[in-house]
Write a protein that holds these residues in place. Structure first.
Motif, PDB file in Angstrom:
ATOM      1  N   ARG A   1       5.638 -17.629  16.865  1.00 53.50           N
ATOM      2  CA  ARG A   1       6.048 -16.534  16.153  1.00 53.50           C
ATOM      3  C   ARG A   1       7.439 -16.132  16.541  1.00 53.50           C
ATOM      4  N   PHE A   2       8.505 -17.053  16.426  1.00 49.98           N
ATOM      5  CA  PHE A   2       9.764 -16.882  16.635  1.00 49.98           C
ATOM      6  C   PHE A   2      10.542 -17.698  15.743  1.00 49.98           C
ATOM      7  N   ARG A   3      11.649 -17.392  15.510  1.00 48.11           N
ATOM      8  CA  ARG A   3      12.571 -17.993  14.119  1.00 48.11           C
ATOM      9  C   ARG A   3      13.555 -18.917  14.868  1.00 48.11           C
ATOM     10  N   HIS A   4      13.821 -18.842  16.131  1.00 45.63           N
ATOM     11  CA  HIS A   4      14.910 -19.526  16.687  1.00 45.63           C
ATOM     12  C   HIS A   4      14.779 -20.526  17.972  1.00 45.63           C
ATOM     13  N   LEU A   5      15.311 -21.776  18.041  1.00 46.93           N
ATOM     14  CA  LEU A   5      15.106 -22.508  18.919  1.00 46.93           C
ATOM     15  C   LEU A   5      16.168 -23.271  19.507  1.00 46.93           C
ATOM     16  N   PRO A   6      16.785 -23.012  20.749  1.00 46.79           N
ATOM     17  CA  PRO A   6      17.919 -23.650  21.332  1.00 46.79           C
ATOM     18  C   PRO A   6      17.329 -24.923  21.507  1.00 46.79           C
ATOM     19  N   VAL A   7      18.577 -25.972  21.344  1.00 44.79           N
ATOM     20  CA  VAL A   7      18.418 -27.327  21.611  1.00 44.79           C
ATOM     21  C   VAL A   7      18.937 -27.711  22.830  1.00 44.79           C
TER      22      VAL A   7
END
Ligand code: AMP
Length: 142
Positions: free
Chosen positions: A99-105
């Motif tokens: 349930r989140f909208r951001h993913l660091p790469v």
């Protein structure tokens, strides 16, 4: 399609702040850059992530005084990241289940970009349109 393709299209820039920056300054950054989250970094180390949802929660719990507190008091500390070789389908699964909208790469312990749900949707729409176009061409020439 992989995370690498998304970053090749959108670039590797990530907006970040240091943990002791005041929440008010981070809010200004979110607003000015028209983004939904910033990474919280000490040098090259990821300390946390601050999304607009964290700001809303801090304001609800502590009122306007929260704006004067450091970002570290409102951020999420346990950050989930992805890799360049991850598929977009895998990203969608993580974003949905967590349930989140951001993913660091992160690659070799180094931050190389950030993917938002908006980037994923944009790519999916492009793929869908390309498929439709290919199908139309196929029908025309059949
Ligand atoms: P978002 O939907 O990304 O705006 O964030 C919803 C909540 O999940 C907020 O509390 C964020 O701090 C947290 N969050 C967002 N992205 C991540 C991530 N990659 N890893 C861990 N927590 C995150």
């Amino acid at each position: 399609m992989t995370v690498c393709a998304i970053l090749t299209a959108k670039g590797h820039q990530v907006v970040s702040v240091e943990p002791d920056v005041k929440l008010a300054a981070a809010v200004k950054l979110l607003s000015e850059r028209r983004i939904g989250s910033v990474l919280v970094m000490s040098g090259t180390r990821i300390d946390g992530i601050l999304s607009e949802r964290d700001v809303v929660r801090a304001l609800d719990e502590r009122g306007a005084a929260a704006l004067d507190e450091p970002v570290s008091a409102a951020m999420t500390r346990k950050v989930v990241s992805c890799r360049l070789s991850d598929t977009v389908t895998h990203l969608m699964e993580i974003m949905t289940s967590e349930r989140f909208r951001h993913l660091p790469v992160v690659e070799d312990d180094r931050l190389v970009g950030l993917v938002s749900i908006g980037d994923v949707v944009k790519l999916r729409v492009q793929e869908y349109e390309a498929e439709q176009e290919a199908l139309r061409d196929y029908i025309k020439t059949a």
